[in-house]
Design a protein around this motif. Structure first.
Motif, PDB file in Angstrom:
ATOM      1  N   LEU A 173       3.043  30.098 -10.312  1.00 28.15           N
ATOM      2  CA  LEU A 173       3.427  30.995 -11.410  1.00 28.15           C
ATOM      3  C   LEU A 173       2.737  32.351 -11.278  1.00 28.15           C
ATOM      4  O   LEU A 173       3.313  33.383 -11.657  1.00 28.15           O
ATOM      5  N   ARG A 174       1.539  32.371 -10.741  1.00 30.22           N
ATOM      6  CA  ARG A 174       0.834  33.644 -10.559  1.00 30.22           C
ATOM      7  C   ARG A 174       1.490  34.505  -9.474  1.00 30.22           C
ATOM      8  O   ARG A 174       1.283  35.725  -9.446  1.00 30.22           O
ATOM      9  N   LEU A 175       2.244  33.873  -8.583  1.00 27.61           N
ATOM     10  CA  LEU A 175       2.911  34.622  -7.526  1.00 27.61           C
ATOM     11  C   LEU A 175       4.186  35.321  -8.005  1.00 27.61           C
ATOM     12  O   LEU A 175       4.726  36.155  -7.282  1.00 27.61           O
ATOM     13  N   VAL A 176       4.673  34.968  -9.187  1.00 27.94           N
ATOM     14  CA  VAL A 176       5.866  35.633  -9.718  1.00 27.94           C
ATOM     15  C   VAL A 176       5.495  37.062 -10.107  1.00 27.94           C
ATOM     16  O   VAL A 176       4.578  37.274 -10.904  1.00 27.94           O
ATOM     17  N   PRO A 177       6.170  38.077  -9.573  1.00 30.05           N
ATOM     18  CA  PRO A 177       5.787  39.476  -9.863  1.00 30.05           C
ATOM     19  C   PRO A 177       5.897  39.802 -11.355  1.00 30.05           C
ATOM     20  O   PRO A 177       6.818  39.351 -12.041  1.00 30.05           O
ATOM     21  N   ARG A 230     -10.623  31.243 -24.041  1.00 23.73           N
ATOM     22  CA  ARG A 230     -11.597  30.158 -23.883  1.00 23.73           C
ATOM     23  C   ARG A 230     -10.920  28.827 -23.591  1.00 23.73           C
ATOM     24  O   ARG A 230     -11.416  28.021 -22.796  1.00 23.73           O
ATOM     25  N   LEU A 231      -9.774  28.590 -24.235  1.00 25.83           N
ATOM     26  CA  LEU A 231      -9.095  27.316 -24.035  1.00 25.83           C
ATOM     27  C   LEU A 231      -8.569  27.192 -22.616  1.00 25.83           C
ATOM     28  O   LEU A 231      -8.709  26.131 -21.984  1.00 25.83           O
ATOM     29  N   THR A 232      -7.972  28.263 -22.080  1.00 24.72           N
ATOM     30  CA  THR A 232      -7.463  28.191 -20.710  1.00 24.72           C
ATOM     31  C   THR A 232      -8.596  28.026 -19.699  1.00 24.72           C
ATOM     32  O   THR A 232      -8.437  27.318 -18.706  1.00 24.72           O
ATOM     33  N   SER A 233      -9.737  28.659 -19.966  1.00 29.62           N
ATOM     34  CA  SER A 233     -10.885  28.471 -19.071  1.00 29.62           C
ATOM     35  C   SER A 233     -11.371  27.032 -19.106  1.00 29.62           C
ATOM     36  O   SER A 233     -11.712  26.451 -18.060  1.00 29.62           O
ATOM     37  N   THR A 234     -11.376  26.432 -20.297  1.00 26.79           N
ATOM     38  CA  THR A 234     -11.783  25.032 -20.417  1.00 26.79           C
ATOM     39  C   THR A 234     -10.801  24.110 -19.713  1.00 26.79           C
ATOM     40  O   THR A 234     -11.195  23.173 -19.008  1.00 26.79           O
ATOM     41  N   ILE A 235      -9.504  24.381 -19.874  1.00 26.39           N
ATOM     42  CA  ILE A 235      -8.495  23.559 -19.217  1.00 26.39           C
ATOM     43  C   ILE A 235      -8.628  23.649 -17.704  1.00 26.39           C
ATOM     44  O   ILE A 235      -8.573  22.634 -16.991  1.00 26.39           O
ATOM     45  N   ARG A 236      -8.824  24.854 -17.189  1.00 27.17           N
ATOM     46  CA  ARG A 236      -8.961  25.026 -15.743  1.00 27.17           C
ATOM     47  C   ARG A 236     -10.203  24.316 -15.225  1.00 27.17           C
ATOM     48  O   ARG A 236     -10.183  23.706 -14.143  1.00 27.17           O
ATOM     49  N   LEU A 268      -1.740  14.576 -12.356  1.00 25.42           N
ATOM     50  CA  LEU A 268      -1.724  15.712 -13.287  1.00 25.42           C
ATOM     51  C   LEU A 268      -2.498  16.932 -12.797  1.00 25.42           C
ATOM     52  O   LEU A 268      -1.962  18.053 -12.817  1.00 25.42           O
ATOM     53  N   PRO A 269      -3.755  16.802 -12.359  1.00 25.25           N
ATOM     54  CA  PRO A 269      -4.462  18.012 -11.911  1.00 25.25           C
ATOM     55  C   PRO A 269      -3.841  18.659 -10.681  1.00 25.25           C
ATOM     56  O   PRO A 269      -3.892  19.885 -10.540  1.00 25.25           O
ATOM     57  N   ILE A 270      -3.243  17.867  -9.792  1.00 24.60           N
ATOM     58  CA  ILE A 270      -2.594  18.440  -8.618  1.00 24.60           C
ATOM     59  C   ILE A 270      -1.389  19.266  -9.031  1.00 24.60           C
ATOM     60  O   ILE A 270      -1.184  20.395  -8.557  1.00 24.60           O
ATOM     61  N   VAL A 271      -0.572  18.716  -9.936  1.00 22.84           N
ATOM     62  CA  VAL A 271       0.600  19.448 -10.416  1.00 22.84           C
ATOM     63  C   VAL A 271       0.175  20.713 -11.141  1.00 22.84           C
ATOM     64  O   VAL A 271       0.747  21.794 -10.933  1.00 22.84           O
ATOM     65  N   THR A 272      -0.847  20.612 -11.984  1.00 22.53           N
ATOM     66  CA  THR A 272      -1.272  21.762 -12.779  1.00 22.53           C
ATOM     67  C   THR A 272      -1.787  22.890 -11.908  1.00 22.53           C
ATOM     68  O   THR A 272      -1.392  24.053 -12.068  1.00 22.53           O
ATOM     69  N   ARG A 273      -2.663  22.580 -10.963  1.00 22.78           N
ATOM     70  CA  ARG A 273      -3.249  23.629 -10.128  1.00 22.78           C
ATOM     71  C   ARG A 273      -2.217  24.269  -9.209  1.00 22.78           C
ATOM     72  O   ARG A 273      -2.191  25.494  -9.046  1.00 22.78           O
ATOM     73  N   SER A 274      -1.347  23.455  -8.611  1.00 22.95           N
ATOM     74  CA  SER A 274      -0.328  24.024  -7.731  1.00 22.95           C
ATOM     75  C   SER A 274       0.678  24.849  -8.532  1.00 22.95           C
ATOM     76  O   SER A 274       1.094  25.932  -8.091  1.00 22.95           O
ATOM     77  N   ALA A 275       1.069  24.361  -9.715  1.00 24.52           N
ATOM     78  CA  ALA A 275       2.006  25.126 -10.543  1.00 24.52           C
ATOM     79  C   ALA A 275       1.380  26.431 -11.017  1.00 24.52           C
ATOM     80  O   ALA A 275       2.062  27.468 -11.083  1.00 24.52           O
ATOM     81  N   THR A 282       1.268  22.851 -18.841  1.00 20.49           N
ATOM     82  CA  THR A 282      -0.132  23.299 -18.900  1.00 20.49           C
ATOM     83  C   THR A 282      -0.342  24.545 -18.053  1.00 20.49           C
ATOM     84  O   THR A 282      -1.027  25.492 -18.479  1.00 20.49           O
ATOM     85  N   ALA A 283       0.256  24.574 -16.874  1.00 25.43           N
ATOM     86  CA  ALA A 283       0.135  25.752 -16.010  1.00 25.43           C
ATOM     87  C   ALA A 283       0.792  26.971 -16.649  1.00 25.43           C
ATOM     88  O   ALA A 283       0.275  28.090 -16.540  1.00 25.43           O
ATOM     89  N   VAL A 284       1.917  26.774 -17.310  1.00 28.36           N
ATOM     90  CA  VAL A 284       2.582  27.887 -17.998  1.00 28.36           C
ATOM     91  C   VAL A 284       1.678  28.455 -19.087  1.00 28.36           C
ATOM     92  O   VAL A 284       1.553  29.689 -19.231  1.00 28.36           O
ATOM     93  N   TYR A 285       1.026  27.590 -19.831  1.00 23.90           N
ATOM     94  CA  TYR A 285       0.116  28.079 -20.876  1.00 23.90           C
ATOM     95  C   TYR A 285      -1.047  28.847 -20.270  1.00 23.90           C
ATOM     96  O   TYR A 285      -1.438  29.911 -20.783  1.00 23.90           O
ATOM     97  N   ILE A 286      -1.610  28.338 -19.181  1.00 22.91           N
ATOM     98  CA  ILE A 286      -2.758  29.017 -18.560  1.00 22.91           C
ATOM     99  C   ILE A 286      -2.369  30.409 -18.069  1.00 22.91           C
ATOM    100  O   ILE A 286      -3.097  31.385 -18.271  1.00 22.91           O
ATOM    101  N   VAL A 287      -1.214  30.517 -17.419  1.00 22.74           N
ATOM    102  CA  VAL A 287      -0.819  31.782 -16.790  1.00 22.74           C
ATOM    103  C   VAL A 287      -0.235  32.759 -17.800  1.00 22.74           C
ATOM    104  O   VAL A 287      -0.577  33.946 -17.805  1.00 22.74           O
TER     105      VAL A 287
END
Length: 301
Positions: free
Chosen positions: A179-183, A117-123, A168-175, A106-111
């Protein structure tokens, strides 16, 4: 002729000509430091007292028998929480398989495929799920799986589903944050070599974020391993070692601790203190491993 130049000494500024208010600023800085230090000490007092009391009451109970023997009747001395330890490991293993891969995906899809709209809803729903009380998750799984959808009844699987929903939400938010920190330069270099998007994600982005993903997963496991309310409504609890996946109530250390502490018998209460210390040590171990992995990743980075 020497061309060397010397820097003239800085003129001494008398105290009377220094900027006004410098002493007041130093006073405010020291006052803020003292206030924050005092607040930190006050916040740590309950934690230190809890750790001290749990260790004092539980250290005498811990032994090999406590881990390998089942719980005797409440009045009887000795015995242990072998059924609870087995059930906790069984439930957590299933919960990890259900929550961590799905949360990272889920985090990979968001990033990588957002924003939309879907990623905003998931977040949004991920943030909401993070603050939902655990008893609500237990009621949801109870109504959906235990007595609904054909009535699966109590068991290991439905208990694992409840814990996975909590993790699940803890894993998703931390992941997502890792992933956003990867240059982006790493991604662009992969694209420049002809790699497709999925190849870049699998072979470049995920390995680069692996230490952070591991840290977030460890913290999620530490959160899930101590949950009690969802299991009361799903796994239900058992004093015997249960190997079936579903259909028979399953034990867990938090449930045995809760029921042992509610007894009026001293032997059962002592075992509950021992279980509390075991849970504390397990959570502490996961937290230390997560911090160690995070510090090693920062050092290597």
């Amino acid at each position: 002729m020497s061309t060397m130049t010397t820097t003239p000494p800085r003129p001494h500024v008398p105290l009377s000509t220094r900027p006004p208010g410098s002493s007041y600023r130093r006073f405010k800085d020291r006052a803020a430091t003292v206030a924050l230090t005092g607040a930190m000490i006050l916040a740590m007092i309950p934690l230190v007292l809890i750790i001290f009391e749990v260790t004092r009451r539980g250290i005498g109970v811990l032994s090999l028998d406590f881990i390998t023997q089942t719980e005797p009747p409440p009045r009887r001395e000795g015995g242990g929480y072998a059924a609870g330890f087995f059930g906790t490991l069984y439930i957590m293993a299933l919960a990890v398989l259900m929550s961590i891969p799905f949360g990272i995906a889920t985090a990979v899809y968001i990033v990588e495929y957002g924003p939309n709209r879907l990623t905003s809803t998931i977040r949004f729903f991920t943030d909401v799920m993070t603050g939902i009380p655990s008893i609500f998750v237990g009621l949801f799984v109870y109504g959906l799986l235990v007595i609904g959808w054909g009535g699966m009844g109590f068991g290991t699987f439905v208990g694992a589903v409840a814990i996975a929903v909590m993790m699940l939400p803890i894993v998703t938010r931390s992941a997502e944050e890792m992933l956003r920190l990867v240059p982006h330069e790493i991604r662009n270099a992969s694209y420049g070599l002809g790699a497709r998007k999925w190849q870049t994600i699998v072979h470049t982005v995920l390995p680069a974020a692996a230490p952070g993903l591991t840290t977030g997963s460890m913290l999620a496991i530490a959160r899930g391993i101590g949950e009690t309310a969802p299991l009361l409504l799903t796994a239900f609890g058992s004093g015997l070692i249960v190997t079936s996946l579903q259909g028979s109530p399953q034990g867990a250390v938090p449930m045995q601790l809760y029921r042992g502490a509610a007894q009026p018998f001293e032997a059962g209460i002592d075992r509950a203190w021992g279980a509390a210390l075991c849970l504390f040590l397990l959570v502490l171990a996961f937290t230390i491993v997560a911090r160690w992995i995070g510090s090693k990743a920062s050092t290597n980075g």
